[in-house]
Write a protein that holds these residues in place. Structure first.
Motif, PDB file in Angstrom:
ATOM      1  N   ARG A 204       0.824  -1.215   0.000  1.00 19.82           N
ATOM      2  CA  ARG A 204       0.000   0.000   0.000  1.00 19.82           C
ATOM      3  C   ARG A 204       0.855   1.260   0.000  1.00 19.82           C
ATOM      4  N   PHE A 205       1.995   1.195   0.662  1.00 20.19           N
ATOM      5  CA  PHE A 205       2.828   2.395   0.752  1.00 20.19           C
ATOM      6  C   PHE A 205       3.686   2.613  -0.494  1.00 20.19           C
ATOM      7  N   ALA A 206       3.497   1.782  -1.517  1.00 18.92           N
ATOM      8  CA  ALA A 206       4.079   2.074  -2.825  1.00 18.92           C
ATOM      9  C   ALA A 206       3.192   3.047  -3.591  1.00 18.92           C
ATOM     10  N   ARG A 207       2.006   3.341  -3.045  1.00 16.86           N
ATOM     11  CA  ARG A 207       1.078   4.277  -3.671  1.00 16.86           C
ATOM     12  C   ARG A 207       1.226   5.641  -2.994  1.00 16.86           C
ATOM     13  N   PRO A 208       1.736   6.636  -3.715  1.00 11.76           N
ATOM     14  CA  PRO A 208       2.005   7.938  -3.093  1.00 11.76           C
ATOM     15  C   PRO A 208       0.806   8.550  -2.395  1.00 11.76           C
ATOM     16  N   TRP A 209      -0.421   8.362  -2.935  1.00  9.42           N
ATOM     17  CA  TRP A 209      -1.574   9.009  -2.304  1.00  9.42           C
ATOM     18  C   TRP A 209      -1.853   8.427  -0.923  1.00  9.42           C
ATOM     19  N   ILE A 210      -1.535   7.137  -0.713  1.00 10.88           N
ATOM     20  CA  ILE A 210      -1.741   6.541   0.613  1.00 10.88           C
ATOM     21  C   ILE A 210      -0.701   7.080   1.592  1.00 10.88           C
ATOM     22  N   VAL A 211       0.534   7.209   1.138  1.00  5.48           N
ATOM     23  CA  VAL A 211       1.573   7.819   1.983  1.00  5.48           C
ATOM     24  C   VAL A 211       1.163   9.239   2.364  1.00  5.48           C
ATOM     25  N   ASP A 212       0.695  10.006   1.375  1.00  3.31           N
ATOM     26  CA  ASP A 212       0.272  11.385   1.643  1.00  3.31           C
ATOM     27  C   ASP A 212      -0.915  11.437   2.607  1.00  3.31           C
ATOM     28  N   LEU A 213      -1.856  10.506   2.445  1.00  6.15           N
ATOM     29  CA  LEU A 213      -3.020  10.478   3.330  1.00  6.15           C
ATOM     30  C   LEU A 213      -2.596  10.189   4.766  1.00  6.15           C
ATOM     31  N   VAL A 214      -1.743   9.189   4.964  1.00  8.62           N
ATOM     32  CA  VAL A 214      -1.295   8.843   6.316  1.00  8.62           C
ATOM     33  C   VAL A 214      -0.518  10.002   6.929  1.00  8.62           C
ATOM     34  N   ASP A 215       0.345  10.641   6.137  1.00  5.64           N
ATOM     35  CA  ASP A 215       1.052  11.833   6.637  1.00  5.64           C
ATOM     36  C   ASP A 215       0.062  12.902   7.105  1.00  5.64           C
ATOM     37  N   HIS A 216      -0.965  13.127   6.295  1.00  6.99           N
ATOM     38  CA  HIS A 216      -1.965  14.145   6.635  1.00  6.99           C
ATOM     39  C   HIS A 216      -2.715  13.773   7.909  1.00  6.99           C
ATOM     40  N   LEU A 217      -3.182  12.534   8.006  1.00  7.75           N
ATOM     41  CA  LEU A 217      -3.964  12.125   9.176  1.00  7.75           C
ATOM     42  C   LEU A 217      -3.127  12.126  10.447  1.00  7.75           C
ATOM     43  N   PHE A 218      -1.820  11.891  10.319  1.00 11.25           N
ATOM     44  CA  PHE A 218      -0.930  11.951  11.473  1.00 11.25           C
ATOM     45  C   PHE A 218      -0.953  13.336  12.120  1.00 11.25           C
ATOM     46  N   ASP A 219      -1.179  14.362  11.303  1.00  9.12           N
ATOM     47  CA  ASP A 219      -1.171  15.737  11.810  1.00  9.12           C
ATOM     48  C   ASP A 219      -2.539  16.218  12.292  1.00  9.12           C
ATOM     49  N   VAL A 220      -3.590  15.422  12.083  1.00 10.08           N
ATOM     50  CA  VAL A 220      -4.930  15.848  12.498  1.00 10.08           C
ATOM     51  C   VAL A 220      -5.088  15.618  13.996  1.00 10.08           C
ATOM     52  N   ARG A 221      -5.442  16.672  14.720  1.00 14.35           N
ATOM     53  CA  ARG A 221      -5.619  16.605  16.180  1.00 14.35           C
ATOM     54  C   ARG A 221      -6.932  17.284  16.530  1.00 14.35           C
TER      55      ARG A 221
END
Length: 371
Positions: A204-221
């Motif tokens: 899944r992490f070979a797909r850039p949009w999934i990496v970007d999504l996880v990065d984004h959600l990591f910052d959601v508080r």
């Protein structure tokens, strides 16, 4: 019933997000973080065609169905393949018709695979239901670990023994429930990519949009959604990690991986035990382990929910073609997963493929991108 559609790539207005949160708060079955507007808008940042249907009564927003739509009018639950919970989130007592919603969205078909069981209007379109194990926690209470030790004394004793051995061999074992170091998130992605390739699964992490999504959600508080990264350390070395979203009351188990160098210590199981215990102390009442048959889930779970998969559709050539294409694939997968006699050989085959891939060396773009 008035139904309007809103694109998710630009986010949602504050009043719509507040109404969506209110619907989550008023119905326990919609408390899962994958049903929060923050997850839907997160997917919308990186996926074209992400929208939400808003149901209104008397002008007031009372229901929300996030979905992805392609140019042919075929729809799917938001984040299908990543989301472990899907639903039309609505306030109690609201009635709606599935085909009316599809018509208002311009959809000929709507595909789902983790639909909450309470979605009766989708009932006649369900092709199968599946167990989704959960762990009931008492916030601020140590009752669950005590229950686990009494219910499965052998496994609990073995796990604690391995944890003591890890501390002796490597360094003091410590657990951080909400780790904010983004480097640890990259470490988790790297471990998970290697695991996917080693076991022959799609990375899944070979797909850039999934990496970007996880990065984004990591910052959601936010109050109704927070990306939680948990890390198990031995001394200064990270041994295992998990990243998943949480709402006010539910933490979803999503991506868990460990350093294979420490596999003999069962770090994945240690990770789940520590996560469950810490989640309860941090106000979580349910740890959702997600759909799927795994031995560790059978050990950890206190009960099971039911989730459904299927295709809600209207009479249309695109809907017929989509079902002819997708349904046999799903049926074959479910047949294999439901029968250990088929599942075990399939796992061995996938691992063999994974070993062959590994012997060829890493592929270009197979892992998460560097900072």
């Amino acid at each position: 019933m008035e139904i309007t559609n809103h694109r998710l790539d630009g986010g949602l207005s504050v009043p719509l997000r507040e109404a969506w949160h209110r619907a989550m708060d008023e119905s326990p079955e919609y408390a899962n973080p994958f049903l929060a507007p923050e997850f839907a808008t997160g997917v919308g940042r990186f996926r074209k065609g992400a929208q939400v249907a808003v149901l209104r009564e008397g002008g007031e927003p009372v229901g929300f169905l996030p979905y992805e739509r392609n140019i042919l009018g075929a729809g799917r639950a938001i984040g299908l393949g990543l989301s472990d919970c899907q639903a039309l989130v609505h306030r109690p007592g609201i009635t709606w018709d599935a085909q009316e919603v599809l018509r208002a969205c311009g959809l000929s078909i709507f595909e789902f695979d983790h639909l909450v069981e309470e979605q009766k209007p989708f009932g006649r379109f369900v092709t199968g239901t599946f167990a989704s194990p959960v762990v009931d926690l008492k916030p601020g209470d140590s009752g669950y670990p005590e229950w686990l030790r009494s219910a499965y004394p052998g496994q609990a004793k073995t796990t604690l023994k391995k944890e003591r051995r890890l501390a002796r061999d490597v360094g003091e074992v410590r657990f951080v429930f909400d780790e904010r170091d983004p480097r640890m998130l990259r470490t988790l992605m790297r471990w998970k990519s290697a695991q996917y390739r080693r076991t022959g699964r799609m990375d899944r992490f070979a797909r850039p949009w999934i990496v970007d999504l996880v990065d984004h959600l990591f910052d959601v508080r936010e109050e109704h959604f927070t990306g939680v990264l948990s890390v198990l350390y031995a001394g200064d070395r990270p041994v295992a990690a998990h990243f998943g979203p949480r709402s006010r009351s539910v933490l979803a188990a999503w991506f868990t991986a460990y350093d294979p160098e420490f596999h003999r210590y069962s770090p994945g199981l240690m990770m789940h035990l520590r996560t469950a215990e810490a989640a309860g102390r941090n106000g979580v009442s349910v740890l959702d382990l997600g759909r799927g048959d795994k031995e560790y889930k059978d050990w950890l779970k206190t009960r099971e929910l039911r989730v459904a998969e299927g295709f809600a559709y209207r009479p249309h050539p695109v809907a017929a073609a989509h079902r002819l294409w997708r349904r046999p694939v799903r049926g074959l997968r479910n047949t294999v997963l439901a029968h250990p006699g088929l599942r075990d050989p399939a796992d061995r085959l996938l691992k063999t493929v994974g070993n062959l891939r590994a012997s060829d060396g890493p592929r270009s773009g197979a892992g998460p991108r560097a900072n």
